[in-house]
Scaffold this motif. Structure first.
Motif, short mmCIF file in Angstrom:
data_model
loop_
_atom_site.label_atom_id
_atom_site.label_comp_id
_atom_site.label_asym_id
_atom_site.label_seq_id
_atom_site.Cartn_x
_atom_site.Cartn_y
_atom_site.Cartn_z
N THR A 118 0.82 -1.22 0.00
CA THR A 118 0.00 0.00 0.00
C THR A 118 0.85 1.27 0.00
O THR A 118 0.41 2.31 -0.47
N SER B 232 1.39 1.24 -4.82
CA SER B 232 0.02 1.64 -5.12
C SER B 232 -0.03 3.06 -5.67
O SER B 232 0.84 3.87 -5.38
N GLN C 88 -5.12 2.19 -7.25
CA GLN C 88 -4.76 0.85 -7.67
C GLN C 88 -3.50 0.39 -6.97
O GLN C 88 -2.61 1.20 -6.70
N VAL C 89 -3.43 -0.90 -6.71
CA VAL C 89 -2.22 -1.52 -6.17
C VAL C 89 -1.65 -2.41 -7.25
O VAL C 89 -2.35 -3.28 -7.79
N LYS C 90 -0.39 -2.17 -7.61
CA LYS C 90 0.23 -2.99 -8.64
C LYS C 90 0.28 -4.44 -8.17
O LYS C 90 0.66 -4.72 -7.02
#
Length: 617
Positions: free
Chosen positions: A246, A250, A344-346
């Protein structure tokens, strides 16, 4: 303007007499004031510590003396002593109330509320080894010195001729006609005779001297290379990802919004009711009678919004819509969230290799140290560098290098050796060693280590003419071609100076006449710096020659020069004025202090000075 001057001092102005009949603690005298060894040593150490804080490293006494620190400190002390005696002579004084105002206005002593804080002042003075009495006395002296400085330089005005000269230099615009003679083709030049070749070589033979080359075995333990050999498991990378996803991997949620700011809560609530009753936010914003000030904020994260109350209101809405009135820093605000771009979180798969690389780099530094210790143990046991490398499954490399980290090539030219060029500290150590010497490891900037053994040394030598004859002939041809081109260009410039048309001279030599307008000293499109300098170095109407690109020549004639009237509000002039005024004031004050010191008389105890700054053990 003068605070820095008084702090720095003026060097050794007027200090011409050196005597040896001083008392043990007496370093210098000026007039009837004495400068003691302890006083000087304290000032010297304070200044040395200040320099070390600026440089963020230790500075030795030898380095400090090379910078002239010892003379600067003594010069400052003697400047202060001279000004103090002049202040006493003039009967100058500063009241306690004025000193108190100066100290209370010093932002260094301001507390959290921005006002003077006695407790903070006490703490700062204590940390710097000052008592309040000593600090007040020092401030009183500084104030009186400033009074003298202002009295000496306060009415100083820059001469009009200086301002006019600066204006001309800064703002003059010139115009010139020119044409370009291209660089000659040296290969088409006639071959020089043997006598010319030998004479050329004899004058420049040092240019053909071969450098010293050293053959070395080198072993490098670089964290970057070690990292490539380390295997990092998916599990280890996953653990890092789970702990940091996070924060590191992100992208935060972004919202596009508009805000209406009202000066009163009542106006904001009335606008909110209109929207609740069915009017659109945009319609209320367009109604000037509503009293709102509209601002659009596109693609903002929560952290991007300066006003925290507005940020909370904007990001509290679960979907696009209008917030209730919220009190911001500049009024009551309605926030209209128009669109939401989710954060978004990769995914782990996308950043897995990046995490593994970072873990490998971190582990490699520790591995480099372990490898260092193992190699040192093997070398201590009598192993050669090659044997130690083989025992650990490593491979040393052999290079032939000069002092710049370049090796011999088949064409006789030096070619950089990447492994050595990237490690100048290693090359330096190689050329400080000798054949058969057991060398220490060399620390690398990347946190690794290098080892080396000098195998053989090929000394620098002077080759005979026969060995370098082709290179000498080529250089001589190029030199002759350039000489002929310069002579031709100078002759054409003389023709133009004698009245020939530049355009006709250009055409006769297969060149195109061109005009450069709006040329300033800072440069001009299409002209080399040499050509611009020549344009401003010639009087209007004169012709000249300048270096062109790639060995060509620019033949030019200055046709016009215009200098706009002096305008002290011009940004360039205005930016220079404070510096020029300060420089003139400094020069005048230096002369004044030098005169004071000459009147008062100065004496310096050189042995006490050397002992005080550590140059005499």
């Amino acid at each position: 303007m003068f605070a820095g001057l008084i702090v720095i001092g003026f060097g050794f102005f007027g200090i011409r007499d050196v005597f040896t009949n001083f008392r043990a603690n007496q370093l210098a005298t000026i007039g009837n004031e004495e400068i003691g060894v302890q006083q000087y040593r304290a000032e010297y150490q304070n200044e040395l510590q200040r320099l070390q804080r600026q440089a963020k490293r230790a500075i030795t006494n030898d380095e400090a003396r090379q910078m002239g620190l010892d003379r600067q400190v003594l010069g400052r002390l003697m400047t202060g002593a001279a000004l103090d005696q002049e202040a006493h002579k003039l009967g100058l004084a500063v009241s306690d109330a004025d000193i108190a105002k100066v100290i209370k206005a010093d932002k260094t002593f301001a507390g959290m509320n921005g006002a003077f804080d006695q407790a903070r002042m006490d703490e700062i003075l204590r940390d710097n080894g000052y008592s309040e009495t000593a600090y007040v006395r020092e401030q009183r002296q500084a104030s009186m010195r400033r009074q003298i400085a202002v009295g000496v330089t306060g009415a100083l005005k820059l001469p009009q001729v200086l301002l006019s000269a600066i204006n001309t230099y800064t703002n003059e615009i010139r115009k010139a006609d020119y044409f370009i003679l291209p660089a000659p083709d040296a290969s088409k030049a006639a071959a020089p005779d043997e006598e010319a070749i030998k004479a050329y070589y004899d004058v420049r033979k040092d240019a053909y001297r071969t450098p010293e080359y050293r053959k070395v075995n080198v072993l490098i333990a670089s964290p970057g290379e070690i990292a490539k050999t380390l295997q990092i498991s998916d599990a280890a990378a996953r653990k890092v990802y789970d702990q940091n996803a996070t924060q590191r991997f992100s992208t935060p949620e972004k919202r596009t919004l508009a805000q209406l700011t009202f000066f009163s809560r009542d106006a904001a609530e009335k606008a909110a009711k209109r929207i609740a009753d069915g009017e659109s936010f945009d319609a209320v914003a367009a109604d000037k009678q509503a009293g709102g000030v509209l601002a659009d904020l596109a693609g903002r994260t929560k952290a991007d919004i300066f006003d925290k109350a507005i940020a909370e209101a904007a990001f509290a809405l679960p979907q696009p819509g209008v917030s209730a009135p919220v009190q911001g820093q500049f009024g009551w605000v309605l926030v209209d969230v128009k669109s939401i771009e989710p954060g978004q979180v990769k995914p782990f798969a996308e950043v897995k290799d990046q995490i593994k690389g970072e873990l490998a780099q971190a582990a490699a530094k520790g591995e480099a140290q372990k490898l260092h210790d193992k190699i040192e143990d093997l070398r201590s046991a009598g192993k050669t560098l090659e044997q130690a490398a083989e025992a650990l499954g490593l491979q040393s490399q052999t290079y032939v290098t000069d002092a710049a980290g370049a090796g011999k090539a088949d064409n006789g030219k030096s070619e950089p050796i990447p492994a050595l060029v990237a490690a100048p500290e290693l090359v330096k150590a190689i050329f400080a060693s000798d054949v058969g010497v057991d060398n220490d490891s060399v620390s690398r900037k990347d946190g690794g280590y290098s080892w080396f053994e000098v195998v053989s040394i090929d000394p620098s030598r002077q080759p005979g003419l026969d060995e370098v004859k082709p290179a000498v002939i080529q250089s001589l041809r190029e030199n002759n071609a350039q000489r002929d081109l310069a002579a031709k260009a100078n002759e054409l410039a003389r023709q133009i100076d004698s009245g020939a048309s530049l355009a006709e001279v250009a055409a006769a030599n297969g060149a195109q006449a061109q005009t450069a307008q709006g040329v300033r000293r800072s440069g001009a499109a299409g002209l080399t710096p040499s050509a611009v300098a020549q344009i401003f170095g010639l009087p209007v109407g004169a012709a000249g020659v300048a270096l062109g690109d790639k060995g060509g020549r620019v033949v030019l004639k200055v046709t016009d020069a215009v200098t706009p009237p002096l305008d002290v509000k011009d940004p360039q002039i205005a930016a220079l004025l404070p510096q020029l005024e300060a420089t003139d004031a400094d020069d005048l004050l230096e002369q004044f202090v030098a005169g004071l010191q000459n009147q008062l008389g100065t004496k310096v105890n050189p042995s006490a000075l050397r002992a005080a700054n550590g140059s005499e053990q």
